[in-house]
Design a protein around this motif. Structure first.
Motif: not given
Ligand code: KDG
Length: 314
Positions: A11, A33-35, A38, A89, A103, A105, A134, A165, A167, A252-253, A256, A292
């Motif tokens: 995102m 940002a995106g797991a 990353n 995000m 979010y 998204r 995720i 991960n 969420r 955060v991050g 990853d 992140d």
């Molecule tokens: O692990 C970190 C991620 O959670 C962050 O960069 C954003 O991908 C993401 C998410 O969906 O939360």
């Protein structure tokens, strides 16, 4: 081809530059940002090759996402969807220690990921396919894309890596537990925090949880304990890794980063202890900067955190 292939949503990220409520910020810092991206960036910074599969909107945020990941040397395979936007995000710093994310998204381009976005040849040619919990939470088609990628990898003898991960904003614990259990049983490597492990198996502590996860099938089980380091069960052998002590700016991050270094070193054929040490160091680097993924270390930097500052002659 790439040594590691991953898929997921990245995102545009709007991050508050200061502590306080978002409504009091006069500007926000724009990044991504995106797991899974990353992780792909982390692997690349440690000298291995990686590819990231996704979908983005036909918008400036989408171009920011693909351009940024590409500029890190990751092979970007992202379809441009003109009928759905790139996800967003927002990150708020409520106190020194508290980071909150929001979010935007639902219905994003990446939530439309489906099995047809999975480049089977790319997956078959990889050493590791990495997926996270995720992506299956985004939509039924995204879940199917993950399952299809895992099938393809397993049939080709490619190692499957899974980071739970979890969420909670995206799905509930029961749905997550069921899907993660299925995926873990088909993975070779799993990464989970203690609460994430409990979505799938029961156990009083990290060693019981790791043993229960290993029973499902994976040969590498890594339980992350945040500031208390990690516990790993690797080919049946237990490894207790102490944490690296660093000032935490943004947690955060970290997960990853930890997984990216473990996988990069595994691909490089390093022994288990070295893979774990690199993972701890990378996790520590990630939390020392606000972004992140921006703090992910290069190979030359990996040893820096453990070094004695008095030895520094500069
Ligand atoms: O692990 C970190 C991620 O959670 C962050 O960069 C954003 O991908 C993401 C998410 O969906 O939360």
């Amino acid at each position: 081809s790439a040594e590691l292939v991953t898929l997921g949503e990245t995102m545009a990220l709007l991050a508050a530059p200061q502590i306080g409520l978002l409504r009091h910020m006069h500007s926000l810092n724009l990044s991504i940002a995106g797991a899974e991206s990353n992780l792909a960036i982390g692997v690349r910074r440690l000298g291995r090759t990686s590819a990231w599969l996704s979908r983005v909107g036909d918008d400036e945020f989408g171009r920011l996402v693909t351009g940024t990941i590409r500029s890190e040397g990751v092979d970007v395979r992202a379809a441009v969807d003109s009928s759905a936007p790139t996800g967003l995000m927002v990150k708020e710093r409520r106190s020194d220690a508290i980071t909150r994310v929001q979010y935007y998204r639902a219905g994003s381009a990446a939530s439309r990921l489906s099995p047809s976005d999975v480049d089977e040849d790319l997956v078959r040619a990889a050493r590791v396919l990495h997926v996270s919990g995720i992506t299956p939470a985004l939509s039924a088609t995204a879940r199917d894309a993950v399952r299809a990628a895992v099938d393809t990898a397993r049939q080709a003898g490619v190692l499957v890596s899974l980071d739970f991960n979890y969420r909670s904003r995206l799905w509930d614990a029961d749905a997550a537990g069921a899907e993660l259990g299925e995926l873990a049983a088909r993975a070779d490597i799993v990464f989970a925090t203690v609460p994430e492990a409990r979505l799938v198996v029961a156990g009083d502590d990290e060693s019981e949880l790791a043993a229960a996860l290993a029973k499902l099938g994976p040969r590498h089980v890594l339980v992350k304990r945040g500031s208390r380091g990690s516990y790993a069960l690797l080919d049946g052998a237990a490894h207790d890794a102490a944490p690296q002590r660093v000032p935490v700016v943004d947690p955060v991050g970290a997960g990853d980063a930890f997984a990216s270094a473990y996988l990069a070193e595994l691909i490089g054929g390093r022994p288990a202890d070295e893979c774990l040490a690199a993972a701890s160091a990378a996790g520590a680097f990630a939390v020392t900067v606000p972004g992140d993924w921006e703090g992910l270390p290069s190979r030359e930097e990996l040893h820096l955190l453990g070094a004695d500052p008095d030895d520094d002659i500069h």
